[in-house]
Motif scaffolding. Structure first.
Motif, mmCIF file in Angstrom:
data_model
loop_
_atom_site.group_PDB
_atom_site.id
_atom_site.type_symbol
_atom_site.label_atom_id
_atom_site.label_comp_id
_atom_site.label_asym_id
_atom_site.label_seq_id
_atom_site.Cartn_x
_atom_site.Cartn_y
_atom_site.Cartn_z
ATOM 1 N N PHE A 93 4.348 -2.446 5.224
ATOM 2 C CA PHE A 93 5.696 -1.903 5.205
ATOM 3 C C PHE A 93 5.983 -1.235 3.865
ATOM 4 C CE2 PHE A 93 6.168 -4.978 8.619
ATOM 5 C CZ PHE A 93 6.941 -4.275 9.531
ATOM 6 N N ALA A 94 6.637 -0.086 3.935
ATOM 7 C CA ALA A 94 7.155 0.538 2.725
ATOM 8 C C ALA A 94 8.486 -0.101 2.352
ATOM 9 C CB ALA A 94 7.322 2.040 2.933
ATOM 10 N N GLY A 107 11.349 -0.523 4.581
ATOM 11 C CA GLY A 107 11.265 0.842 5.084
ATOM 12 C C GLY A 107 10.334 0.957 6.269
ATOM 13 N N GLN A 108 9.779 2.142 6.437
ATOM 14 C CA GLN A 108 8.904 2.395 7.571
ATOM 15 C C GLN A 108 7.558 1.709 7.371
ATOM 16 O OE1 GLN A 108 8.388 6.617 7.691
ATOM 17 N NE2 GLN A 108 7.341 6.733 5.723
ATOM 18 N N ILE A 109 6.884 1.473 8.472
ATOM 19 C CA ILE A 109 5.588 0.825 8.417
ATOM 20 C C ILE A 109 4.507 1.869 8.210
ATOM 21 C CG2 ILE A 109 5.288 0.920 10.927
ATOM 22 C CD1 ILE A 109 3.869 -1.818 10.687
ATOM 23 N N THR A 110 3.527 1.518 7.392
ATOM 24 C CA THR A 110 2.402 2.394 7.099
ATOM 25 C C THR A 110 1.104 1.661 7.425
ATOM 26 O OG1 THR A 110 2.235 1.650 4.800
ATOM 27 C CG2 THR A 110 3.739 3.481 5.266
ATOM 28 N N ASN A 116 12.206 0.633 0.554
ATOM 29 C CA ASN A 116 13.205 1.555 0.018
ATOM 30 C C ASN A 116 13.912 0.880 -1.150
ATOM 31 O OD1 ASN A 116 12.559 3.308 2.153
ATOM 32 N ND2 ASN A 116 14.056 2.300 3.492
#
Length: 487
Positions: free
Chosen positions: A399-400, A392-395, A402
């Motif tokens: 990375f997250a 998923g998106q980077i935080t 899904n």
């Protein structure tokens, strides 16, 4: 002095009375003995729970008024519940159940453990085709032993050592090996070697032939279908104008051709103005990020090119469809767990209690974990664990991920397909930006507003199809029985 006839009569009367009493006493004793024997042979109800075998045998002999000798080798406990049986019948049941030997010599019952001599032992070598020798040896040993104190259990040994027959805590009513029977497993050649009496070896041959069979296999195929459908449209406008003028001396501070510009930017070097937009509400991307919305512009200006009126209309309509199919498949044996996965491991930092940081990994993968069980009717019970994760998106922490995950148990016919789960998401969005009042004008209001409409629908379905593979015809067993005298 009495006469002789009177004395004789008195003597015979005394003798007659004595004989009569003796006859009555013997008759009473016979009657008591008959009643006792009848009571001993009567059918009774026998109920004992975990009683010592010697105490039980002595109680049965006492009830039957019979002599009994029990050898030292007879040990252990027994529980029984019998109805309508004599003491002798109950005794025979107990002796048979414990595998003891009972003989009757001169009115005395002798009960002892069976004696197995080395001259009666023979060897049996059985090569296994499908099962593991160590597993079969352990199963036979566990099924053969009785209580921990029973001497009737066999022993099993393998490449790493043997296990004595009394080591198991389980109690069974049947033994696959005799008291001196042993089994050795050879893992290199996958063979079993037995040493036991011919009767037990024949029994073991039949058992091994039933255990050494190929396990049925199942092909499990899963399909994870992700479908996406998207539609969007957007309409907007930009409206602007410009007015430019120059001042004459002495107001003009320089020789620039344009001194003031309204709604535009003056061009000092080239002269003229660069028009601007007083109302800037262009069309959006209509839910897609690949292309900018097209536009149509009209500009009106005078001959001196110092007065402008600009109008730009932009519109966008986008329609997209997509489908992603992931199809993992795996073959496994009946009642055996199988796992197949593919994906990426993402690193992230983990701090421990001392303040130091370490690197750990988290999986973002496609996984199929299944345990099949074939029913007698031919259907398949599947215990499924299916996951489809993606990056998923980077935080700030990394990375997250899904996740899409389903875990269930389902009964499916052989070759049938079942939908075990699905997720449907639908989103409708209508965005409008306008100038208050002017945007509400009929027709002309479109020049003072921007509208974007998006519709998005995503759906995920998981299909599972099990197929039981055809059984292979096993070859005939090649068990060999060879006579061997072991000292």
């Amino acid at each position: 002095m009495k006469s002789r006839p009177v004395l004789a009569n008195k003597f015979f009367s005394i003798i007659f009375n004595g004989l009569f009493k003796c006859i009555l006493l013997l008759s009473w004793m016979g009657l008591c003995t008959g009643q006792a024997l009848a009571a001993a042979d009567a059918k009774m109800k026998w109920n004992f729970q975990n009683i010592e075998i010697k105490a039980l045998l002595q109680s049965l002999a006492e009830i039957g008024q019979h002599n009994l000798i029990v050898a030292d080798g007879v040990t252990g406990h027994v529980s029984l519940h019998l109805r309508d049986m004599t003491w002798r019948e109950a005794l025979q049941v107990v002796v048979s159940a414990k595998g003891l030997v009972m003989t009757d010599k001169a009115g005395v019952l002798w009960i002892s453990s069976p004696v197995v001599t080395s001259e009666n032992l023979q060897t049996l070598a059985i090569p296994l085709k499908y099962a593991k020798a160590l597993d079969i040896a352990q199963r036979l040993q566990l099924a053969s032993v009785g209580a921990a104190s029973s001497p009737l259990g066999g022993s099993a040994s393998g490449a790493s050592g043997g296990v004595s027959g009394g080591a198991s805590a389980g109690v069974v009513s049947h033994r696959w090996m005799s008291a001196k029977g042993t089994v050795m497993a050879e893992p290199r050649t996958n063979q079993l070697f037995f040493l036991d009496t011919p009767a037990y070896l024949k029994q073991l041959q039949m058992v091994i032939q039933q255990l050494d069979v190929p396990v049925r296999q199942v092909l499990i195929e899963a399909k994870i279908v992700e479908a996406e459908e998207q539609f969007g449209k957007s309409l907007g406008a930009r409206l602007g104008g410009a007015y430019a003028a120059s001042f004459a001396a002495p107001l003009s501070a320089s020789a620039r051709p344009v001194n003031v510009a309204v709604g535009a930017q003056g061009l000092p070097s080239a002269g003229g103005v660069q028009p601007g937009y007083l109302l800037n509400l262009p069309a959006g991307s209509a839910g897609q990020a690949l292309y900018a919305p097209p536009s149509f512009a009209v500009s009106l200006f005078n001959a001196g090119a110092n007065q402008f009126l600009n109008l730009e209309i932009s519109a966008m309509e986008a329609d997209g469809k997509g489908r992603v199919v992931a199809s993992p498949r795996v073959i496994t044996a009946d009642q055996t767990k199988a796992l197949i996965e593919q994906g990426t491991e993402l690193p992230y930092q983990v701090s421990n209690g001392t303040g130091a940081a370490s690197i750990s990994f988290r999986k973002a993968n496609l996984k199929l974990e299944v345990t099949p069980q074939i029913t007698p009717e031919g259907a398949v019970v599947l215990e499924l664990d299916i996951a489809k994760d993606s990056v998923g998106q980077i935080t700030t922490a990394g990375f997250a991920i899904n996740t899409k995950h389903v875990k269930t148990q389902v009964l499916v016919d052989n070759g049938g397909t079942v939908v075990i789960g699905g997720i449907l998401e639908a989103a409708d969005k209508d965005d409008v930006a306008k100038v208050p009042g002017l945007g509400l004008l009929p027709g002309l209001g479109w020049l003072f507003k921007s509208q974007q409409l998006t519709q998005r629908k995503t759906e995920m379905l998981i299909f599972v199809t099990p197929r039981v593979l055809a059984d292979a015809v096993p070859a005939a067993a090649s068990n060999t029985l060879r006579d061997s005298i072991v000292p």
